[in-house]
Scaffold this active site. Structure first.
Site, PDB file in Angstrom:
ATOM      1  N   SER A  34       0.827  -1.219   0.000  1.00  0.00           N
ATOM      2  CA  SER A  34       0.000   0.000   0.000  1.00  0.00           C
ATOM      3  C   SER A  34       0.856   1.262   0.000  1.00  0.00           C
ATOM      4  O   SER A  34       0.552   2.231  -0.716  1.00  0.00           O
ATOM      5  CB  SER A  34      -0.967   0.006   1.184  1.00  0.00           C
ATOM      6  OG  SER A  34      -0.285  -0.234   2.394  1.00  0.00           O
ATOM      7  N   HIS A  85      -1.865  -8.895   1.871  1.00  0.00           N
ATOM      8  CA  HIS A  85      -1.567  -7.619   2.563  1.00  0.00           C
ATOM      9  C   HIS A  85      -2.721  -7.350   3.539  1.00  0.00           C
ATOM     10  O   HIS A  85      -3.003  -8.182   4.382  1.00  0.00           O
ATOM     11  CB  HIS A  85      -1.370  -6.541   1.490  1.00  0.00           C
ATOM     12  CG  HIS A  85      -0.803  -5.239   1.972  1.00  0.00           C
ATOM     13  ND1 HIS A  85      -0.140  -5.089   3.154  1.00  0.00           N
ATOM     14  CD2 HIS A  85      -0.799  -3.989   1.398  1.00  0.00           C
ATOM     15  CE1 HIS A  85       0.237  -3.828   3.300  1.00  0.00           C
ATOM     16  NE2 HIS A  85      -0.160  -3.136   2.249  1.00  0.00           N
ATOM     17  N   HIS A 110       5.820 -12.600   7.726  1.00  0.00           N
ATOM     18  CA  HIS A 110       5.988 -11.212   7.288  1.00  0.00           C
ATOM     19  C   HIS A 110       7.190 -11.130   6.348  1.00  0.00           C
ATOM     20  O   HIS A 110       8.160 -11.880   6.504  1.00  0.00           O
ATOM     21  CB  HIS A 110       6.203 -10.277   8.483  1.00  0.00           C
ATOM     22  CG  HIS A 110       5.960  -8.850   8.136  1.00  0.00           C
ATOM     23  ND1 HIS A 110       6.944  -8.040   7.633  1.00  0.00           N
ATOM     24  CD2 HIS A 110       4.826  -8.109   8.168  1.00  0.00           C
ATOM     25  CE1 HIS A 110       6.427  -6.845   7.394  1.00  0.00           C
ATOM     26  NE2 HIS A 110       5.150  -6.860   7.711  1.00  0.00           N
ATOM     27  N   ARG A 170       2.762  -4.632  16.787  1.00  0.00           N
ATOM     28  CA  ARG A 170       1.367  -4.207  16.587  1.00  0.00           C
ATOM     29  C   ARG A 170       0.421  -5.312  17.083  1.00  0.00           C
ATOM     30  O   ARG A 170      -0.676  -5.056  17.541  1.00  0.00           O
ATOM     31  CB  ARG A 170       1.106  -3.888  15.112  1.00  0.00           C
ATOM     32  CG  ARG A 170       2.006  -2.772  14.583  1.00  0.00           C
ATOM     33  CD  ARG A 170       1.894  -2.616  13.085  1.00  0.00           C
ATOM     34  NE  ARG A 170       2.267  -3.823  12.360  1.00  0.00           N
ATOM     35  CZ  ARG A 170       2.128  -3.998  11.057  1.00  0.00           C
ATOM     36  NH1 ARG A 170       1.620  -3.029  10.317  1.00  0.00           N
ATOM     37  NH2 ARG A 170       2.507  -5.112  10.480  1.00  0.00           N
ATOM     38  N   ASP A 206      -2.283  -8.545  11.623  1.00  0.00           N
ATOM     39  CA  ASP A 206      -3.615  -9.022  11.226  1.00  0.00           C
ATOM     40  C   ASP A 206      -4.099 -10.204  12.051  1.00  0.00           C
ATOM     41  O   ASP A 206      -5.293 -10.508  12.053  1.00  0.00           O
ATOM     42  CB  ASP A 206      -3.605  -9.404   9.737  1.00  0.00           C
ATOM     43  CG  ASP A 206      -3.343  -8.201   8.865  1.00  0.00           C
ATOM     44  OD1 ASP A 206      -3.869  -7.122   9.197  1.00  0.00           O
ATOM     45  OD2 ASP A 206      -2.605  -8.321   7.879  1.00  0.00           O
TER      46      ASP A 206
HETATM   47  C1  LIG Z   1       3.062 -11.939   4.783  1.00  0.00           C
HETATM   48  C2  LIG Z   1       3.565 -12.861   3.675  1.00  0.00           C
HETATM   49  C3  LIG Z   1       2.781 -12.540   2.388  1.00  0.00           C
HETATM   50  C4  LIG Z   1       5.047 -12.603   3.446  1.00  0.00           C
HETATM   51  O1  LIG Z   1       5.430 -13.322   2.307  1.00  0.00           O
HETATM   52  P1  LIG Z   1       6.946 -13.654   2.009  1.00  0.00           P
HETATM   53  O2  LIG Z   1       7.782 -12.434   2.218  1.00  0.00           O
HETATM   54  O3  LIG Z   1       6.996 -14.285   0.680  1.00  0.00           O
HETATM   55  O4  LIG Z   1       7.280 -14.672   3.180  1.00  0.00           O
HETATM   56  P2  LIG Z   1       8.441 -15.768   3.208  1.00  0.00           P
HETATM   57  O5  LIG Z   1       9.651 -15.274   2.505  1.00  0.00           O
HETATM   58  O6  LIG Z   1       8.560 -16.170   4.616  1.00  0.00           O
HETATM   59  O7  LIG Z   1       7.801 -16.952   2.338  1.00  0.00           O
HETATM   60  C5  LIG Z   1       8.525 -18.120   2.105  1.00  0.00           C
HETATM   61  C6  LIG Z   1       7.546 -19.271   1.953  1.00  0.00           C
HETATM   62  O8  LIG Z   1       6.843 -19.442   3.200  1.00  0.00           O
HETATM   63  C7  LIG Z   1       5.464 -19.432   2.959  1.00  0.00           C
HETATM   64  N1  LIG Z   1       4.771 -18.787   4.062  1.00  0.00           N
HETATM   65  C8  LIG Z   1       4.995 -17.557   4.563  1.00  0.00           C
HETATM   66  N2  LIG Z   1       4.075 -17.275   5.506  1.00  0.00           N
HETATM   67  C9  LIG Z   1       3.279 -18.350   5.602  1.00  0.00           C
HETATM   68  C10 LIG Z   1       2.144 -18.636   6.379  1.00  0.00           C
HETATM   69  N3  LIG Z   1       1.606 -17.763   7.226  1.00  0.00           N
HETATM   70  N4  LIG Z   1       1.556 -19.845   6.201  1.00  0.00           N
HETATM   71  C11 LIG Z   1       2.066 -20.728   5.334  1.00  0.00           C
HETATM   72  N5  LIG Z   1       3.122 -20.506   4.554  1.00  0.00           N
HETATM   73  C12 LIG Z   1       3.728 -19.312   4.693  1.00  0.00           C
HETATM   74  C13 LIG Z   1       5.320 -18.586   1.705  1.00  0.00           C
HETATM   75  O9  LIG Z   1       4.054 -18.814   1.072  1.00  0.00           O
HETATM   76  C14 LIG Z   1       6.498 -19.052   0.895  1.00  0.00           C
HETATM   77  O10 LIG Z   1       6.143 -20.302   0.321  1.00  0.00           O
HETATM   78  P3  LIG Z   1       6.810 -20.833  -1.043  1.00  0.00           P
HETATM   79  O11 LIG Z   1       8.264 -20.972  -0.753  1.00  0.00           O
HETATM   80  O12 LIG Z   1       6.103 -22.109  -1.284  1.00  0.00           O
HETATM   81  O13 LIG Z   1       6.512 -19.778  -2.070  1.00  0.00           O
HETATM   82  C15 LIG Z   1       3.375 -14.356   4.082  1.00  0.00           C
HETATM   83  O14 LIG Z   1       4.017 -14.587   5.301  1.00  0.00           O
HETATM   84  C16 LIG Z   1       1.908 -14.750   4.164  1.00  0.00           C
HETATM   85  O15 LIG Z   1       1.320 -15.132   3.139  1.00  0.00           O
HETATM   86  N6  LIG Z   1       1.299 -14.675   5.379  1.00  0.00           N
HETATM   87  C17 LIG Z   1      -0.094 -14.940   5.532  1.00  0.00           C
HETATM   88  C18 LIG Z   1      -0.915 -13.742   5.049  1.00  0.00           C
HETATM   89  C19 LIG Z   1      -0.768 -12.553   5.979  1.00  0.00           C
HETATM   90  O16 LIG Z   1      -0.830 -12.688   7.190  1.00  0.00           O
HETATM   91  N7  LIG Z   1      -0.580 -11.353   5.401  1.00  0.00           N
HETATM   92  C20 LIG Z   1      -0.512 -10.114   6.174  1.00  0.00           C
HETATM   93  C21 LIG Z   1       0.853  -9.533   6.187  1.00  0.00           C
HETATM   94  S1  LIG Z   1       0.994  -8.137   7.233  1.00  0.00           S
END
Ligand SMILES: CC(C)(COP(=O)(O)OP(=O)(O)OC[C@H]1O[C@@H](n2cnc3c(N)ncnc32)[C@H](O)[C@@H]1OP(=O)(O)O)[C@@H](O)C(=O)NCCC(=O)NCCS
Length: 436
Positions: A240, A270, A317, A326, A372
């Protein structure tokens, strides 16, 4: 020029020589190198954005203008009898970098009150979309519909906006827009889920007014002060903030830019994650016939989610590597005000099991909860159970930070953002791959 704008003008004048000097004398100093994994991996971690409004430390979490969340809550002025600070004071802090006095808070409140009248066409735009539109679509469209009010566009078309003064017109747009967002958000809620709108009051602070427009009694005003403050900014690279900054870098005005940022916030990776968390928790409760699941049940539920290829919402994250402060701020609030709430108990139980499950799963770089994981639980408790709406609340808070940022973007003359692309073949050449 109002006093707030004068303070900002002084701060900008003081700051400009630092940026100018860095560019002129040290422009060639290297900050970072880019790997193939970063180019293919969403540019994670590449140091290529500049903001002084907030900084995200992977282990410590966010600092607003150098202050952690507990410091921010402690140092900002509060309404009489309140534990949570004025949102107006936080905005002053983000915008100017100075901790506000009570008087400064009053200045922002005065500015917002003067600018907060929402034109009827904004409500017509929203109602014209129909109640089946997602609240985030309504919110983004409502913001975009006000674009014709832009003071920057008027000045640009009149030839009076230039590299040095554009921030002043952005500031006007930012203040006009920010002042209206609480009412637009509350209108969406009341229109979509309740019977009628509750008008804004001129006698309340932003958090208090928002709570009364939602039709929810105390201490919901405290909830919303905390909520808007903790969601306001998370440095520049999140979707965002980056979308808002990117669109504004084309000199698209604040309405275009914020609407873009809100569209990014609407993604499930997000801001929409807060509605996903509640959906997921409801799913757990439904499967358990309304009973609070045991630790073993929860572990199984987590694995079922992961094995079906889904993420556990509210955990992980892109930058943080520790429990999000937070999350902690909201947990402390919940421990005080809703310790016996079943959803809070479930959120707490998840906090005990999810990190271990994610560590065993071995993919997520950060197994700890983000903001979240908690926010929906508190909203639910105070009666906001339409979880589709939660991201609008996030959006009102996030606007404080991203709008402050685009004023500074113009003030410091940040140019059109234009990174360079390469092709896959170029990556292969860089990698020295010859066996194709
Ligand atoms: C926030 C988020 C998008 C960050 O993504 P990112 O920077 O790519 O995170 P990572 O580098 O740790 O990801 C590496 C792997 O772990 C997985 N992973 C990360 N968080 C995960 C979670 N909460 N549950 C399951 N798998 C997760 C990713 O999907 C990725 O999988 P892949 O290797 O098969 O593609 C991710 O942690 C997520 O999808 N969380 C859940 C949604 C969420 O809470 N979003 C709000 C963020 S403030």
């Amino acid at each position: 020029m109002g006093i707030l704008k004068e303070t900002l003008a002084r701060k900008i004048e003081e700051h400009r020589p630092r940026t100018t000097r860095l560019l002129k004398e040290f422009g060639k100093v290297k900050l970072d190198e880019v790997t193939i994994a970063q180019a293919l991996g969403g540019m994670r971690g590449i140091k290529s954005l500049v903001t002084d409004i907030s900084y995200l430390d992977p282990f410590e979490g966010i600092r607003f203008r150098g202050h952690t969340i507990p410091e921010t809550m402690e140092k900002l002025p509060k309404p009489p009898g309140a534990e949570m600070p004025y949102v107006e004071g936080h905005f002053y802090h983000l915008l100017t970098g100075e901790l506000p006095t009570e008087e400064d808070v009053g200045l922002v409140n005065e500015q917002f009150t003067r600018r907060k009248h929402v034109p009827q066409y904004v409500f017509d735009t929203i109602t014209g979309m129909g109640k089946d539109s997602h609240p985030m679509t309504m919110f983004s469209a409502g913001i975009l519909s006000m674009q014709k009010e832009s003071e920057f566009v008027k000045a640009y078309n009149a030839g009076t906006a230039n590299r040095y003064n554009s921030w002043e017109f952005y500031y006007e747009d930012v203040m006009n827009c920010m002042a209206k967002l609480p009412e637009i958000g509350a209108f969406i809620y009341r229109y979509k889920y309740k019977d009628k709108m509750i008008p804004s009051s001129d006698d309340l602070d932003l958090g208090g007014d928002f709570a009364q427009m939602m039709g929810i009694d105390k201490p919901y005003d405290e909830v919303m002060r905390m909520y808007f403050i903790i969601h306001s900014d998370h440095e520049s690279g999140n979707v965002s903030a980056h979308a808002t900054h990117l669109v504004a870098s084309a000199l698209s005005d604040a309405y275009y830019a914020l609407s873009a940022g809100i569209n990014g916030l609407a993604g499930p990776l997000h801001g929409l994650a807060n509605q996903e968390v509640l959906r997921w928790i409801q799913d757990v409760l439904e499967k358990m016939g309304g009973q609070i699941p045991s630790k073993e049940d929860l572990v199984k539920f987590c694995w079922d989610t992961l094995n079906s290829g889904q993420v556990i919402p509210g955990y992980g994250h892109a930058v943080l590597r520790k429990t999000d402060p937070r999350f902690t701020a909201q947990r402390e609030f919940a421990l005080k005000y809703l310790p016996e709430d079943p959803i809070f108990k479930l959120v707490s139980a998840l906090y005990e099991v999810v990190p271990d499950v994610l560590m065993e799963h071995g993919r997520a770089k950060n197994p700890w909860p983000n903001v979240d994981a908690h926010s929906g639980c508190i909203q639910w408790y105070y009666g906001v159970r339409e979880y589709d709406f939660y991201t609008v609340l996030f959006g009102i808070g996030r606007a404080l930070g991203v709008l402050a940022n685009i004023v500074w973007d113009r003030a410091l003359g940040y140019p059109l953002e234009r990174p360079k692309s390469v092709t896959t073949a170029m990556l292969e050449t860089a990698a020295g791959i010859t066996d194709q």
